[in-house]
Write a protein that holds these residues in place. Structure first.
Motif, mmCIF file in Angstrom:
data_model
loop_
_atom_site.group_PDB
_atom_site.id
_atom_site.type_symbol
_atom_site.label_atom_id
_atom_site.label_comp_id
_atom_site.label_asym_id
_atom_site.label_seq_id
_atom_site.Cartn_x
_atom_site.Cartn_y
_atom_site.Cartn_z
ATOM 1 N N LEU A 16 2.127 -30.547 -35.640
ATOM 2 C CA LEU A 16 1.098 -30.164 -35.737
ATOM 3 C C LEU A 16 0.424 -32.008 -36.294
ATOM 4 O O LEU A 16 -0.324 -31.486 -37.945
ATOM 5 C CB LEU A 16 1.046 -29.250 -36.604
ATOM 6 N N TRP A 17 0.955 -32.585 -36.508
ATOM 7 C CA TRP A 17 0.914 -34.060 -37.070
ATOM 8 C C TRP A 17 -0.677 -34.389 -37.698
ATOM 9 O O TRP A 17 -0.966 -34.655 -38.280
ATOM 10 C CB TRP A 17 1.937 -34.816 -36.683
ATOM 11 N N ASP A 18 -0.861 -34.354 -36.624
ATOM 12 C CA ASP A 18 -2.851 -35.301 -36.477
ATOM 13 C C ASP A 18 -3.472 -33.730 -36.014
ATOM 14 O O ASP A 18 -4.827 -33.774 -36.195
ATOM 15 C CB ASP A 18 -2.653 -35.504 -34.850
ATOM 16 N N GLU A 19 -3.334 -32.527 -36.726
ATOM 17 C CA GLU A 19 -4.396 -31.390 -36.566
ATOM 18 C C GLU A 19 -4.481 -31.377 -38.153
ATOM 19 O O GLU A 19 -3.640 -31.614 -39.128
ATOM 20 C CB GLU A 19 -3.442 -29.882 -36.007
ATOM 21 N N PRO A 20 -5.909 -30.385 -38.425
ATOM 22 C CA PRO A 20 -6.079 -29.821 -40.094
ATOM 23 C C PRO A 20 -4.976 -29.406 -40.594
ATOM 24 O O PRO A 20 -4.042 -28.417 -39.751
ATOM 25 C CB PRO A 20 -7.299 -28.786 -40.164
ATOM 26 N N ILE A 21 -4.697 -29.645 -41.846
ATOM 27 C CA ILE A 21 -3.568 -29.011 -42.096
ATOM 28 C C ILE A 21 -3.622 -27.626 -43.036
ATOM 29 O O ILE A 21 -4.211 -27.766 -43.218
ATOM 30 C CB ILE A 21 -3.047 -30.222 -43.603
ATOM 31 N N THR A 28 5.562 -29.765 -42.536
ATOM 32 C CA THR A 28 5.464 -30.693 -41.471
ATOM 33 C C THR A 28 5.546 -32.737 -42.032
ATOM 34 O O THR A 28 6.431 -32.725 -42.210
ATOM 35 C CB THR A 28 4.566 -31.013 -40.147
ATOM 36 N N HIS A 29 4.711 -32.199 -42.600
ATOM 37 C CA HIS A 29 4.354 -33.852 -43.506
ATOM 38 C C HIS A 29 4.895 -34.005 -44.712
ATOM 39 O O HIS A 29 5.853 -34.825 -45.195
ATOM 40 C CB HIS A 29 3.040 -34.077 -43.912
ATOM 41 N N CYS A 30 5.174 -32.595 -45.354
ATOM 42 C CA CYS A 30 5.542 -32.544 -46.434
ATOM 43 C C CYS A 30 6.664 -32.742 -45.844
ATOM 44 O O CYS A 30 7.993 -33.375 -47.188
ATOM 45 C CB CYS A 30 5.876 -32.176 -47.468
ATOM 46 N N LEU A 31 7.798 -32.226 -45.630
ATOM 47 C CA LEU A 31 9.555 -31.672 -45.458
ATOM 48 C C LEU A 31 9.441 -34.047 -44.477
ATOM 49 O O LEU A 31 10.319 -34.405 -45.310
ATOM 50 C CB LEU A 31 9.686 -31.300 -44.319
ATOM 51 N N ALA A 32 8.666 -33.885 -44.232
ATOM 52 C CA ALA A 32 9.126 -35.748 -42.860
ATOM 53 C C ALA A 32 8.941 -36.342 -44.489
ATOM 54 O O ALA A 32 9.772 -37.387 -44.778
ATOM 55 C CB ALA A 32 7.584 -35.991 -41.977
ATOM 56 N N GLY A 253 -14.877 -20.905 -45.798
ATOM 57 C CA GLY A 253 -14.184 -21.449 -44.466
ATOM 58 C C GLY A 253 -13.154 -22.011 -44.635
ATOM 59 O O GLY A 253 -12.613 -22.158 -45.944
ATOM 60 N N TYR A 254 -12.527 -23.112 -43.707
ATOM 61 C CA TYR A 254 -11.802 -23.879 -44.436
ATOM 62 C C TYR A 254 -12.003 -25.369 -45.158
ATOM 63 O O TYR A 254 -13.163 -25.400 -45.416
ATOM 64 C CB TYR A 254 -10.992 -24.238 -42.171
ATOM 65 N N GLN A 255 -11.469 -25.101 -45.938
ATOM 66 C CA GLN A 255 -11.633 -26.866 -46.482
ATOM 67 C C GLN A 255 -10.611 -27.878 -46.805
ATOM 68 O O GLN A 255 -9.574 -27.489 -46.653
ATOM 69 C CB GLN A 255 -11.710 -26.238 -48.103
ATOM 70 N N PRO A 256 -11.098 -28.985 -46.494
ATOM 71 C CA PRO A 256 -9.613 -30.395 -47.326
ATOM 72 C C PRO A 256 -9.200 -29.151 -48.153
ATOM 73 O O PRO A 256 -9.237 -29.732 -49.230
ATOM 74 C CB PRO A 256 -10.287 -31.231 -47.097
#
Length: 367
Positions: A16-21, A28-32, A253-256
């Protein structure tokens, strides 16, 4: 804080690294990042376009079952960590222990909230992942207990490792974000719900509470942030009916992340009466940002949010309406819950999550 260590490279599930968060992508990102701060070198496998072995046009399932085992055999990584509940290869890779993070077992507990095909995939693949895993990390004791109720054979493999929430601290509002929200003309005071609009999240109860408040002459604006999901059509239809009757409901909807967290800061109340959460990050994020949160008494919410959030039963529309009304109209009540929430949320950090995850890596490498 643990001293930096060197355990050799770790093969890390980056599907899921390159997908919308969203939830697991954020984990994934925070643990990495937090593992990197401890000196752990990660090799990212299965991202769409980045990392050591991007999957390209291959689907996530096809990649894990087809190509990942071969990639791991050719890697110098000491172990592989899958992050998405059940997505381990079906067979062990010699010399490479497997770790998997289980966030929840919702498809088994609440089968009406997912498609039949996904429920079967989840059930069968989770059972196999439990078999081949050397360590299973659960994000709450609630998730651990629900997993072990169905897979007691995994009892000696399971450890509880809580998520962090301090990632919200890095998202201060930028001028462009403030300008965007100002242009939307949101009410000065509003209730915020953030998450998918599926049946499990219990947005229905928020709408029930709005109707009760309106019947008492206390109409409350509601802002909804989140993506469509399985079963969200019922909520969307009802929202349209309520709008037609004069309710102020904004569906964004979805927001950054930058917009999402600024909305949380501006919200008067965060309402999240989910029927079940394996962890429940959104209310903890609101608490960290100083916004009073209302949560459910079921699932992991009592464990994670503790006494830092106002809790109501997931069927108690009257209780939710009372909580919303008091928090919307009492500055003292709001300050009380905001302060309690911030103190409680301070316990959940990604540094702690990474240290406990690293302990799991060291455990499997010692075996």
């Amino acid at each position: 804080m643990r001293r930096p260590v060197s355990i050799g490279p770790v093969a890390f599930d980056a599907s899921l690294w390159d997908e919308p968060i969203t939830g697991i992508g954020l984990y994934t990102h925070c643990l990495a990042e937090a593992l990197g701060s401890l000196g752990v070198r990660l090799e990212r496998y299965g991202a769409r376009v980045s990392g050591e072995d991007p999957r390209g046009t291959l689907g996530r399932t096809a990649y894990v079952l087809g190509r990942l085992p071969q990639a791991l055999r050719g890697s110098e990584a000491r172990l592989y960590h899958a992050l998405g509940n059940f997505n381990l290869p079906l067979v062990r890779t010699p010399g490479k222990p497997f770790v998997v993070t289980v966030h929840d077992v919702i498809p088994l507990l609440m089968p009406d909230t997912v498609s039949r095909a996904y429920r079967w995939q989840f059930q069968l693949w989770l059972a196999r992942s439990v078999q081949v895993a050397d360590r299973v990390l659960c994000v709450s004791a609630c998730t651990r207990d629900d997993l072990l109720a169905r897979h007691p054979e995994a009892a000696d493999k399971v450890a509880v490792v809580y998520n962090g929430v301090d990632h919200v601290d890095r998202h201060g509002a930028e001028d462009a974000t403030r300008a965007l929200l100002d242009a939307w003309g949101l009410p000065e005071r509003f209730v915020l719900y953030a998450g998918s609009l599926d049946v499990r999240k219990n947005v229905r109860l928020v709408l029930d509470a709005l109707e009760r408040l309106a019947a008492r002459g206390r109409k409350v604006p509601l802002v909804l942030v989140g993506q469509r999901w399985f079963g969200s059509g019922e909520v969307e239809t009802r929202v349209e009916r309520l709008r037609a009757r004069g309710h102020d409901i904004r569906s964004l909807g979805y927001q950054p992340e930058s917009v999402f967290y600024e909305l949380m800061r501006r919200a008067t109340v965060f309402a999240f009466p989910s029927r079940y959460e394996g962890f429940g990050l959104p209310p903890l994020e609101a608490m960290r940002l100083g916004t009073p949160a209302i949560v459910s008494t079921t699932g992991a919410s009592p464990e994670v949010c503790g006494e830092g959030a106002w809790a109501v039963r997931p069927e108690d529309a009257e209780g939710l309406s009372v909580a919303m009304e008091r928090l919307m109209h009492s500055d003292a009540e709001r300050r009380h819950w905001a302060e309690k929430g911030q103190r409680h949320a301070a316990r959940f950090t990604w540094a702690r999550c990474a240290a406990d995850t690293l302990a799991a890596y060291e455990h499997v490498l010692r075996r």
